[in-house]
Design an enzyme around this catalytic site. Structure first.
Site, PDB file in Angstrom:
ATOM      1  N   ALA A 248       0.391  -1.741  -2.375  1.00  0.00           N
ATOM      2  CA  ALA A 248      -0.830  -2.497  -2.055  1.00  0.00           C
ATOM      3  C   ALA A 248      -1.775  -1.774  -1.108  1.00  0.00           C
ATOM      4  O   ALA A 248      -2.825  -2.312  -0.765  1.00  0.00           O
ATOM      5  CB  ALA A 248      -0.523  -3.885  -1.506  1.00  0.00           C
ATOM      6  N   ALA A 249      -1.457  -0.550  -0.696  1.00  0.00           N
ATOM      7  CA  ALA A 249      -2.381   0.189   0.172  1.00  0.00           C
ATOM      8  C   ALA A 249      -3.710   0.428  -0.543  1.00  0.00           C
ATOM      9  O   ALA A 249      -4.787   0.262   0.046  1.00  0.00           O
ATOM     10  CB  ALA A 249      -1.757   1.509   0.599  1.00  0.00           C
ATOM     11  N   GLY A 250      -3.642   0.782  -1.809  1.00  0.00           N
ATOM     12  CA  GLY A 250      -4.868   0.987  -2.576  1.00  0.00           C
ATOM     13  C   GLY A 250      -5.651  -0.296  -2.763  1.00  0.00           C
ATOM     14  O   GLY A 250      -6.893  -0.288  -2.809  1.00  0.00           O
ATOM     15  N   ASP A 251      -4.941  -1.424  -2.853  1.00  0.00           N
ATOM     16  CA  ASP A 251      -5.620  -2.718  -2.993  1.00  0.00           C
ATOM     17  C   ASP A 251      -6.343  -3.093  -1.704  1.00  0.00           C
ATOM     18  O   ASP A 251      -7.467  -3.614  -1.736  1.00  0.00           O
ATOM     19  CB  ASP A 251      -4.610  -3.800  -3.378  1.00  0.00           C
ATOM     20  CG  ASP A 251      -3.961  -3.530  -4.722  1.00  0.00           C
ATOM     21  OD1 ASP A 251      -4.631  -2.959  -5.595  1.00  0.00           O
ATOM     22  OD2 ASP A 251      -2.780  -3.877  -4.896  1.00  0.00           O
TER      23      ASP A 251
END
Length: 311
Positions: A248-251
């Site tokens: 979820a870092a990219g989210d």
């Protein structure tokens, strides 16, 4: 807040297993921990944008299983407008995630109800919302491509800004780039979208992509990110932080970028905010539980400002 953030995307239940290392083929490993939590790129980005202060609407599909009911309740608690969240028969989306001791992950996704999200339904919902130029539409590629195309097409028709987080990349998605105002990809996806090999310098790849999309943002993991337009070329280095789980870092990054667009933030402020949002997320396990709130992000940026340079 001058506009709304409309997210069109997936909802998954993440079954997260913490492992000491990734197993070899045929090998059985014992997990060191496990959790069942909310995920899916669409839901993650909707939650992240809501926590950063944006009014968020969400177009998606969930099943009628107990996991889907849990996901609905969690999204509702985040204050997200769910009036266009469709319920379909069967199992909701599932993601099976392995996270090793270095924070790296391997993910297998079963689309479930996400596969039922249709272009016509997305079009109807978006027309009912009466979007305008102040709004931002954010979508990804974990849902059927006709639904993505419908979201981007109606956004373009209404003047809303279109943000495509083109992951997971599919060659059929290349035609969608003409409908985007903003493209967010990692280095691998950038090269895939540009049709070049892995040896091509990422700066050159981003410059090539901006011939098709006005604003291209390339995430580089622990190295930070690039932001490129016809007239701007920016690089923001990521802070050095302990990595627990990159899920979820990219989210978080993409949602922070979308909120910055809504708020009229400068390009320098936009990329620094997005990089810190991702850096905060990797320090905690799980997808949605790890997403930062606005107050935390603002305090961190004030205490530890990032350097953004032109190249």
């Amino acid at each position: 807040m001058p506009g709304r953030c409309l997210v069109v995307g997936s909802v998954n239940t993440d079954i997260l297993l913490m492992v000491p290392r990734f197993a070899e083929p045929g090998e059985t490993l014992l997990a060191t921990g496990m959790s069942v939590i909310g995920g899916g790129k669409g839901a993650n980005q909707a939650v992240a944008a809501a926590r950063l202060g944006a009014p968020v609407l969400f177009i998606a599909a969930i099943g009628n299983d107990p996991f889907s009911e849990q996901r609905y309740s969690e999204l509702e608690r985040e204050g997200i407008d769910l009036r266009f969240l469709a319920r379909v028969a069967g199992q909701g989306g599932l993601a099976f995630i392995e996270c090793n001791a270095e924070g790296e992950n391997r993910i297998i996704v079963a689309a479930g109800a996400n596969g039922a999200l249709e272009g016509e339904g997305v079009q109807r919902a978006m027309r009912e919302l009466e979007l305008c130029s102040k709004d931002v539409v954010l979508t990804q590629l974990e849902i059927p491509l006709p639904a993505v195309e419908a979201a981007l097409s109606i956004a373009r028709e209404t003047g809303a800004r279109c943000v495509l987080n083109a992951t997971p990349w599919a060659d059929d998605a290349a035609d969608l780039l003409r409908l985007c105002d903003v493209l967010v990809v990692n280095a691998l996806e950038a090269r895939q979208a540009a049709g070049v090999d892995r040896e091509e310098p990422i700066e050159r790849v981003a410059t090539r992509l901006v011939e098709h999309v006005p604003l291209v943002v390339v995430t580089l993991g622990g190295e930070g990110a690039l932001l490129v337009t016809k007239s701007e070329r920016l690089r923001c280095r990521a802070p050095h932080v302990p990595v627990v789980d990159t899920t979820a870092a990219g989210d978080a990054f993409t949602a922070a970028l979308a909120v910055s667009l809504l708020e009229g933030e400068s390009w320098e402020g936009t990329i620094a905010r997005a990089v810190w949002a991702g850096a905060l997320t990797v320090q905690r396990p799980g997808a949605q539980p790890s997403l930062p709130f606005r107050s935390e992000l603002e305090q961190t940026i004030a205490a530890f400002p990032l350097v953004t340079k032109r190249w």
